[in-house]
Design a protein around this motif. Structure first.
Motif, PDB file in Angstrom:
ATOM      1  N   TYR B 199      62.833  21.932 -68.372  1.00  0.00           N
ATOM      2  CA  TYR B 199      61.890  21.287 -69.275  1.00  0.00           C
ATOM      3  C   TYR B 199      62.440  19.932 -69.657  1.00  0.00           C
ATOM      4  N   ARG B 200      61.554  19.069 -70.075  1.00  0.00           N
ATOM      5  CA  ARG B 200      62.022  17.818 -70.638  1.00  0.00           C
ATOM      6  C   ARG B 200      61.529  17.770 -72.080  1.00  0.00           C
ATOM      7  N   LEU B 201      62.453  17.470 -72.986  1.00  0.00           N
ATOM      8  CA  LEU B 201      62.089  17.419 -74.405  1.00  0.00           C
ATOM      9  C   LEU B 201      62.418  16.038 -74.952  1.00  0.00           C
ATOM     10  N   GLY B 202      61.440  15.434 -75.569  1.00  0.00           N
ATOM     11  CA  GLY B 202      61.661  14.121 -76.152  1.00  0.00           C
ATOM     12  C   GLY B 202      60.617  13.885 -77.212  1.00  0.00           C
ATOM     13  N   GLU B 203      60.401  12.616 -77.578  1.00  0.00           N
ATOM     14  CA  GLU B 203      59.450  12.374 -78.659  1.00  0.00           C
ATOM     15  C   GLU B 203      58.016  12.632 -78.241  1.00  0.00           C
ATOM     16  N   THR B 204      57.804  12.821 -76.904  1.00  0.00           N
ATOM     17  CA  THR B 204      56.441  13.127 -76.472  1.00  0.00           C
ATOM     18  C   THR B 204      56.207  14.629 -76.369  1.00  0.00           C
ATOM     19  N   GLY B 205      57.235  15.416 -76.632  1.00  0.00           N
ATOM     20  CA  GLY B 205      57.058  16.856 -76.603  1.00  0.00           C
ATOM     21  C   GLY B 205      57.791  17.496 -75.452  1.00  0.00           C
ATOM     22  N   LEU B 206      57.457  18.763 -75.215  1.00  0.00           N
ATOM     23  CA  LEU B 206      58.142  19.536 -74.190  1.00  0.00           C
ATOM     24  C   LEU B 206      57.268  19.626 -72.953  1.00  0.00           C
ATOM     25  N   GLN B 207      57.797  19.184 -71.810  1.00  0.00           N
ATOM     26  CA  GLN B 207      57.036  19.321 -70.568  1.00  0.00           C
ATOM     27  C   GLN B 207      57.865  20.095 -69.560  1.00  0.00           C
ATOM     28  N   GLU B 208      57.194  20.963 -68.838  1.00  0.00           N
ATOM     29  CA  GLU B 208      57.907  21.677 -67.788  1.00  0.00           C
ATOM     30  C   GLU B 208      57.860  20.828 -66.524  1.00  0.00           C
ATOM     31  N   LEU B 209      59.008  20.739 -65.859  1.00  0.00           N
ATOM     32  CA  LEU B 209      59.031  20.015 -64.593  1.00  0.00           C
ATOM     33  C   LEU B 209      58.671  20.996 -63.482  1.00  0.00           C
ATOM     34  N   ASP B 210      57.853  20.541 -62.539  1.00  0.00           N
ATOM     35  CA  ASP B 210      57.557  21.395 -61.396  1.00  0.00           C
ATOM     36  C   ASP B 210      58.679  21.245 -60.403  1.00  0.00           C
ATOM     37  N   VAL B 211      59.378  22.309 -60.173  1.00  0.00           N
ATOM     38  CA  VAL B 211      60.486  22.224 -59.237  1.00  0.00           C
ATOM     39  C   VAL B 211      60.222  23.165 -58.083  1.00  0.00           C
TER      40      VAL B 211
END
Lengths: 235, 350
Positions: B199-211
């Motif tokens: 996942y990527r977490l930052g000020e835009t929220g949590l997004q799952e990366l498609d791997v």
């Protein structure tokens, strides 16, 4: 929350291993013994002198060793690991105090043998000494929690050592300046007073007041220790 | 049952958003990695340790939150933190036997030593060990604690290859034993080395990366099977709309709107996303064709820019221009003078 002796013992054993490899702390323990040996050879019989050595042991061994043990845990960032472990506050404080307590009592017994101090009533004096040891360990823990490193701890301990080991020098001033009357209630002077009375043949009934004063000091220090520890756990 | 359950956790620091509300679950036997910056990582860790109050949302481990029972909560998590200390004067063995007694662990000291491959160093004082070996002592400590959830902070920062392989093996083993693992790292590669759930977490929220895991063997086998059956593969009606990038042996897919811009250098096109660079498998011309419908614009011979991200067009002289993006670092991209007219047309200016 049950008190687990096993965890406290684990902390004690770890501290023992650690201190035995730490010359900086272990040599401090020997210093009062050297003093005791010198006084013993000089053949001094006054109670005050015996207690100067004993009070020195309290501040150097009980307070200082305890202080540097706690300060080192903080300096090396290991105290947080202990706080996050399943060991409770009581188990940690008990385990950490045990080594200083055992070494204080051991050093006092050796020192008493060297200076030739032989109290008339071993039980009362022993009780008072054990209580005082607990008080000084509380002081050491408190300073250890307040300081950040062993270096800082060794500086902070100096005024404590001055007040508590050489406090008996202040007694003559009390008569001159009545403001200083509160000094009489310092635990070290109470201990000397108690020992003097025991030497004069007093029993438990005569010295209970001095014991009570020492108990009050001890309780106050430990209340502070727990408060500071809880606060430190937050940051 | 979820070992870790984060519900609507959010954090603001004065006027800035550290992270907006997000939810994340880690089940038994799962490894999740959160790719994030140092600030967010520290905030998350201090929330786990209880040194920072959780204002909004909740963290539950095994259905217990710190608010319900702090001791139980702490007993259920093990944090592999970067700034934890060790008893440096003690030997490795003494450290381990201390941890064994402290945590009342059933693992023997020998097993612990073997698991982190410190057999040979058992009688050495910890201060004489290398940094990587010290990290392994830390790892051993976590094994003795044996919590339900393991949290790793930058597990493979500054460590040698041996330690890295020990860690990867042990994390796999922890998962097999039904533990939950959460990795917090600023390095995408180290996250991908252990898990595909990133996942990527930052000020835009949590997004799952498609791997997608590279699995050439199975793909080849399938193709082979198709040939044997004599069937032509069905044409996929779904249009593929993600941009693949390659990190080590894994392929990471990005949504086109995530991309800030693409730069070509030495014949390799690099995709810039939030200040990070991912090498693309396509050439710039191929990417331009693919991305044109998403509002991408070839603004320079070696740049493609996401027009959605352009904040301003700076005119330096009559025929030198720069595009300034509204990403974190305010990147500026060159704009060829020939492309200015095309851009104006796209923007609806004459």
């Amino acid at each position: 929350m049950t008190f687990s002796m096993k965890r406290s013992m684990a902390i004690l054993y770890k501290d023992y291993k650690d201190v035995s490899k730490n010359l900086y702390v272990s040599t401090t323990v020997l210093l009062p013994l050297v003093m005791a040996a010198i006084y013993g050879r000089m053949g001094i019989e006054a109670i005050d002198t015996h207690y100067m050595v004993i009070n020195m042991i309290f501040s150097l061994v009980a307070a200082y060793v305890q202080c540097s043990l706690i300060a080192e845990e903080k300096e090396k960032n290991t105290l947080r690991g202990l706080m996050l472990s399943p060991a409770s506050t009581l188990e940690i404080l008990f385990g950490k105090s045990l080594l200083s307590f055992i070494s204080t009592i051991a050093v006092i017994i050796i020192a008493a043998f060297l200076t030739g101090y032989n109290p008339d009533n071993v039980i009362i004096v022993g009780m008072a000494i054990i209580l005082s040891a607990v008080f000084y360990i509380g002081v050491g823990t408190l300073l250890g929690l307040l300081t950040k490193s062993v270096m800082e701890a060794s500086v902070v301990i100096l005024p404590i050592m001055m007040i508590f080991s050489f406090g008996s020098f202040l007694t003559p001033f009390i008569e001159k300046y009545p403001v200083l009357k509160f000094i009489e209630y310092l635990p070290n002077l109470q201990l000397i007073e108690l020992a003097n009375q025991v030497e004069a043949g007093a029993g438990l009934a005569d010295v209970w007041f001095h014991l009570a004063v020492i108990i009050v000091w001890t309780a106050a220090v430990f209340a502070l220790v727990v408060a500071v520890y809880k606060k430190r756990m937050m940051d | 049952m979820a070992i870790l359950k984060i519900t609507n956790l959010e954090e603001h620091d004065e006027h800035t958003v550290v992270f907006p509300p997000f939810s994340l679950e880690v089940f038994a036997g799962e490894t999740a990695a959160v790719h994030t910056n140092t600030n967010v990582r520290n905030v998350l860790l201090s929330m786990f340790m209880g040194s920072m109050p959780i204002s909004d949302g909740e963290i539950r481990v095994n259905e217990i939150s710190a608010a319900i029972d702090k001791r139980k909560f702490l007993a259920n998590i093990g944090i592999f933190s970067l700034n934890d200390g060790l008893y440096e004067r003690l030997t490795v063995k003494e450290n381990f036997s201390f941890y064994k007694n402290l945590y009342g662990s059933e693992i023997s000291v020998e097993e612990g030593l073997r698991a982190v491959q410190l057999d040979a160093e058992r009688n050495q004082q910890v201060r004489k060990l290398s940094y990587s070996q010290k990290r392994r002592v830390h790892f051993g400590r976590m094994l003795f604690k044996n919590p339900a959830l393991f949290i790793f902070e930058e597990p493979d920062q500054n460590i040698d290859l041996e330690t890295k392989s020990v860690f990867i093996k042990l994390i796999r083993k922890l998962c097999q034993n039904g533990k939950g693992v959460l990795i917090l790292t600023g390095n995408l590669e180290s996250a991908l080395a252990v898990t595909s759930r990133v996942y990527r977490l930052g000020e835009t929220g949590l997004q799952e990366l498609d791997v997608l895991q590279d699995e050439p063997d199975t793909a080849a086998q399938e193709q082979h099977a198709d040939l044997l059956n004599g069937e032509t593969p069905a044409v996929q009606p779904v249009r593929f709309e993600k941009v693949p990038t390659k990190v080590n042996d894994k392929i990471v897919l990005f949504d086109p709107p995530e991309i800030d811009y693409i730069e070509s250098s030495d014949g390799q096109s690099n995709i810039y996303i939030k200040g990070e660079v991912y090498p693309s498998v396509f050439t710039l011309a191929e990417l331009e064709r693919k991305l044109h419908p998403y509002g991408f614009f070839r603004c320079h011979r070696s740049y493609i820019v996401n027009l959605q991200k352009v904040r301003e067009v700076v005119t330096w002289t009559r025929n030198s221009f720069t595009l300034v993006l509204n990403d974190a670092s305010k990147s500026s991209i060159p704009l060829s003078k020939g492309k200015m007219a095309e851009l104006k047309e796209m923007l609806g200016l004459k």
